[in-house]
Motif scaffolding. Structure first.
Motif, PDB file in Angstrom:
ATOM      1  N   LEU A 120       0.838  -1.193   0.000  1.00  0.00           N
ATOM      2  CA  LEU A 120       0.000   0.000   0.000  1.00  0.00           C
ATOM      3  C   LEU A 120       0.877   1.248   0.000  1.00  0.00           C
ATOM      4  O   LEU A 120       0.642   2.196  -0.762  1.00  0.00           O
ATOM      5  CB  LEU A 120      -0.927  -0.015   1.217  1.00  0.00           C
ATOM      6  N   PHE A 121       1.913   1.231   0.821  1.00  0.00           N
ATOM      7  CA  PHE A 121       2.846   2.360   0.899  1.00  0.00           C
ATOM      8  C   PHE A 121       3.558   2.573  -0.443  1.00  0.00           C
ATOM      9  O   PHE A 121       3.608   3.695  -0.959  1.00  0.00           O
ATOM     10  CB  PHE A 121       3.858   2.098   2.015  1.00  0.00           C
ATOM     11  N   TYR A 122       4.095   1.497  -1.027  1.00  0.00           N
ATOM     12  CA  TYR A 122       4.831   1.636  -2.285  1.00  0.00           C
ATOM     13  C   TYR A 122       3.920   1.973  -3.461  1.00  0.00           C
ATOM     14  O   TYR A 122       4.329   2.665  -4.393  1.00  0.00           O
ATOM     15  CB  TYR A 122       5.683   0.389  -2.576  1.00  0.00           C
ATOM     16  N   PHE A 123       2.679   1.532  -3.426  1.00  0.00           N
ATOM     17  CA  PHE A 123       1.719   1.923  -4.459  1.00  0.00           C
ATOM     18  C   PHE A 123       1.602   3.445  -4.493  1.00  0.00           C
ATOM     19  O   PHE A 123       1.582   4.055  -5.563  1.00  0.00           O
ATOM     20  CB  PHE A 123       0.354   1.288  -4.174  1.00  0.00           C
ATOM     21  N   LEU A 124       1.563   4.067  -3.327  1.00  0.00           N
ATOM     22  CA  LEU A 124       1.412   5.525  -3.249  1.00  0.00           C
ATOM     23  C   LEU A 124       2.694   6.262  -3.622  1.00  0.00           C
ATOM     24  O   LEU A 124       2.662   7.217  -4.395  1.00  0.00           O
ATOM     25  CB  LEU A 124       0.973   5.922  -1.835  1.00  0.00           C
ATOM     26  N   ILE A 125       3.838   5.823  -3.085  1.00  0.00           N
ATOM     27  CA  ILE A 125       5.063   6.586  -3.374  1.00  0.00           C
ATOM     28  C   ILE A 125       5.564   6.338  -4.800  1.00  0.00           C
ATOM     29  O   ILE A 125       6.175   7.216  -5.392  1.00  0.00           O
ATOM     30  CB  ILE A 125       6.182   6.371  -2.320  1.00  0.00           C
ATOM     31  N   ASN A 126       5.286   5.171  -5.376  1.00  0.00           N
ATOM     32  CA  ASN A 126       5.701   4.917  -6.759  1.00  0.00           C
ATOM     33  C   ASN A 126       4.936   5.807  -7.736  1.00  0.00           C
ATOM     34  O   ASN A 126       5.486   6.232  -8.755  1.00  0.00           O
ATOM     35  CB  ASN A 126       5.507   3.450  -7.134  1.00  0.00           C
ATOM     36  N   GLN A 127       3.674   6.083  -7.437  1.00  0.00           N
ATOM     37  CA  GLN A 127       2.883   6.957  -8.313  1.00  0.00           C
ATOM     38  C   GLN A 127       3.486   8.356  -8.384  1.00  0.00           C
ATOM     39  O   GLN A 127       3.415   9.008  -9.415  1.00  0.00           O
ATOM     40  CB  GLN A 127       1.447   7.058  -7.796  1.00  0.00           C
ATOM     41  N   LYS A 128       4.070   8.794  -7.277  1.00  0.00           N
ATOM     42  CA  LYS A 128       4.650  10.142  -7.227  1.00  0.00           C
ATOM     43  C   LYS A 128       6.153  10.132  -7.482  1.00  0.00           C
ATOM     44  O   LYS A 128       6.807  11.158  -7.390  1.00  0.00           O
ATOM     45  CB  LYS A 128       4.346  10.782  -5.870  1.00  0.00           C
ATOM     46  N   LYS A 129       6.695   8.957  -7.753  1.00  0.00           N
ATOM     47  CA  LYS A 129       8.133   8.800  -8.012  1.00  0.00           C
ATOM     48  C   LYS A 129       8.979   9.339  -6.849  1.00  0.00           C
ATOM     49  O   LYS A 129       9.981  10.027  -7.047  1.00  0.00           O
ATOM     50  CB  LYS A 129       8.518   9.457  -9.332  1.00  0.00           C
ATOM     51  N   ILE A 130       8.553   8.997  -5.646  1.00  0.00           N
ATOM     52  CA  ILE A 130       9.273   9.403  -4.444  1.00  0.00           C
ATOM     53  C   ILE A 130      10.365   8.372  -4.152  1.00  0.00           C
ATOM     54  O   ILE A 130      10.132   7.174  -4.236  1.00  0.00           O
ATOM     55  CB  ILE A 130       8.301   9.530  -3.251  1.00  0.00           C
ATOM     56  N   LYS A 131      11.537   8.845  -3.803  1.00  0.00           N
ATOM     57  CA  LYS A 131      12.678   7.961  -3.580  1.00  0.00           C
ATOM     58  C   LYS A 131      12.608   7.289  -2.210  1.00  0.00           C
ATOM     59  O   LYS A 131      12.095   7.855  -1.247  1.00  0.00           O
ATOM     60  CB  LYS A 131      13.978   8.737  -3.718  1.00  0.00           C
ATOM     61  N   SER A 132      13.169   6.076  -2.160  1.00  0.00           N
ATOM     62  CA  SER A 132      13.238   5.357  -0.889  1.00  0.00           C
ATOM     63  C   SER A 132      14.506   4.509  -0.841  1.00  0.00           C
ATOM     64  O   SER A 132      15.000   4.044  -1.861  1.00  0.00           O
ATOM     65  CB  SER A 132      12.012   4.456  -0.708  1.00  0.00           C
ATOM     66  N   ILE A 133      15.000   4.351   0.369  1.00  0.00           N
ATOM     67  CA  ILE A 133      16.099   3.431   0.654  1.00  0.00           C
ATOM     68  C   ILE A 133      15.527   2.391   1.605  1.00  0.00           C
ATOM     69  O   ILE A 133      14.980   2.739   2.648  1.00  0.00           O
ATOM     70  CB  ILE A 133      17.288   4.154   1.306  1.00  0.00           C
ATOM     71  N   LEU A 134      15.617   1.136   1.233  1.00  0.00           N
ATOM     72  CA  LEU A 134      15.084   0.073   2.071  1.00  0.00           C
ATOM     73  C   LEU A 134      16.221  -0.830   2.528  1.00  0.00           C
ATOM     74  O   LEU A 134      17.029  -1.282   1.711  1.00  0.00           O
ATOM     75  CB  LEU A 134      14.036  -0.734   1.302  1.00  0.00           C
ATOM     76  N   VAL A 135      16.290  -1.057   3.829  1.00  0.00           N
ATOM     77  CA  VAL A 135      17.316  -1.926   4.400  1.00  0.00           C
ATOM     78  C   VAL A 135      16.643  -3.127   5.042  1.00  0.00           C
ATOM     79  O   VAL A 135      15.669  -2.999   5.779  1.00  0.00           O
ATOM     80  CB  VAL A 135      18.162  -1.179   5.465  1.00  0.00           C
ATOM     81  N   THR A 136      17.164  -4.312   4.731  1.00  0.00           N
ATOM     82  CA  THR A 136      16.743  -5.528   5.412  1.00  0.00           C
ATOM     83  C   THR A 136      17.984  -6.341   5.740  1.00  0.00           C
ATOM     84  O   THR A 136      19.098  -5.958   5.400  1.00  0.00           O
ATOM     85  CB  THR A 136      15.712  -6.329   4.584  1.00  0.00           C
ATOM     86  N   GLY A 137      17.791  -7.459   6.386  1.00  0.00           N
ATOM     87  CA  GLY A 137      18.897  -8.309   6.804  1.00  0.00           C
ATOM     88  C   GLY A 137      18.529  -8.976   8.117  1.00  0.00           C
ATOM     89  O   GLY A 137      17.447  -8.744   8.659  1.00  0.00           O
ATOM     90  N   SER A 138      19.410  -9.799   8.608  1.00  0.00           N
ATOM     91  CA  SER A 138      19.117 -10.508   9.856  1.00  0.00           C
ATOM     92  C   SER A 138      19.402  -9.653  11.083  1.00  0.00           C
ATOM     93  O   SER A 138      18.617  -9.624  12.019  1.00  0.00           O
ATOM     94  CB  SER A 138      19.920 -11.811   9.924  1.00  0.00           C
ATOM     95  N   ILE A 139      20.539  -8.962  11.079  1.00  0.00           N
ATOM     96  CA  ILE A 139      20.859  -8.086  12.209  1.00  0.00           C
ATOM     97  C   ILE A 139      21.444  -6.775  11.679  1.00  0.00           C
ATOM     98  O   ILE A 139      21.990  -6.733  10.586  1.00  0.00           O
ATOM     99  CB  ILE A 139      21.840  -8.737  13.223  1.00  0.00           C
TER     100      ILE A 139
END
Length: 196
Positions: free
Chosen positions: A38-57
């Protein structure tokens, strides 16, 4: 019966990340929308930049360092598992002057299909949350969800060499030279190297 009738009448089901859902046994799976989608549906429409971090620790530490270093130059919002909840931004006005710094867990990523961050980082991969996933392979697949939905060809997926070596034992990474930047570092010093 009451629960089933509620799901039947719903247009969609907004899934809380901590709820374990099996798409084989949950008959209303087709109505699920994860909060990240839902969040990415909204920000992708406006071409808003994001940095996403994942991992175990180390996710919280790394994304906090990144947000702190961006903040003097651009409005950087810390959100996801740390900072503000993603749902805070669903109804608020979103601006292209903002960059979202998101920490995402495997539970948040597991069912997502619209997640396409501008930059995607994986800190490391260790056996974790196997009570939520059936196998370690499933855990790794959840962590790699954003790779499936990258719409551009730039090198925007950054892994530590530890994460890369662990992932390639279980999953074949196609075109890895084109889409991955692999940071050669040990797991103790990865935060410093990735920020550089």
């Amino acid at each position: 019966k009451t629960m089933n009738s509620a799901f039947y009448g719903a247009d969609f089901i907004l899934l809380s990340p901590g709820i374990k859902i099996d798409k084989i046994t949950f008959i209303w799976y087709h109505k699920i929308i994860p909060e990240l989608d839902l969040f990415y549906f909204l920000i992708n429409q406006k071409k808003i930049k994001s940095i996403l971090v994942t991992g175990s620790i180390g996710k919280s530490s790394l994304i906090s360092i990144i947000q702190h270093n961006i903040a003097p130059y651009q409005k950087a919002i810390l959100c996801g598992n740390i900072g503000f909840p993603l749902m805070n931004f669903v109804t608020d006005g979103l601006s292209t002057k903002e960059i979202f710094c998101i920490e995402a867990s495997d539970a948040q990523l597991k069912h997502a299909v619209l997640v396409s961050p501008t930059i995607f980082l994986i800190t490391n991969i260790f056996k974790n949350h196997l009570n939520f996933h059936k196998t370690f392979h499933d855990y790794i697949k959840a962590k790699l969800t954003p790779i499936k939905f990258q719409v551009n060809k730039i090198k925007n997926i950054i892994l530590t060499d530890q994460a890369f070596n662990e992932i390639k034992k279980y999953i074949y990474l196609e075109n890895r030279e084109e889409i991955f930047t692999i940071v050669k570092t040990d797991t103790i010093n990865y935060k410093k190297s990735l920020v550089k």
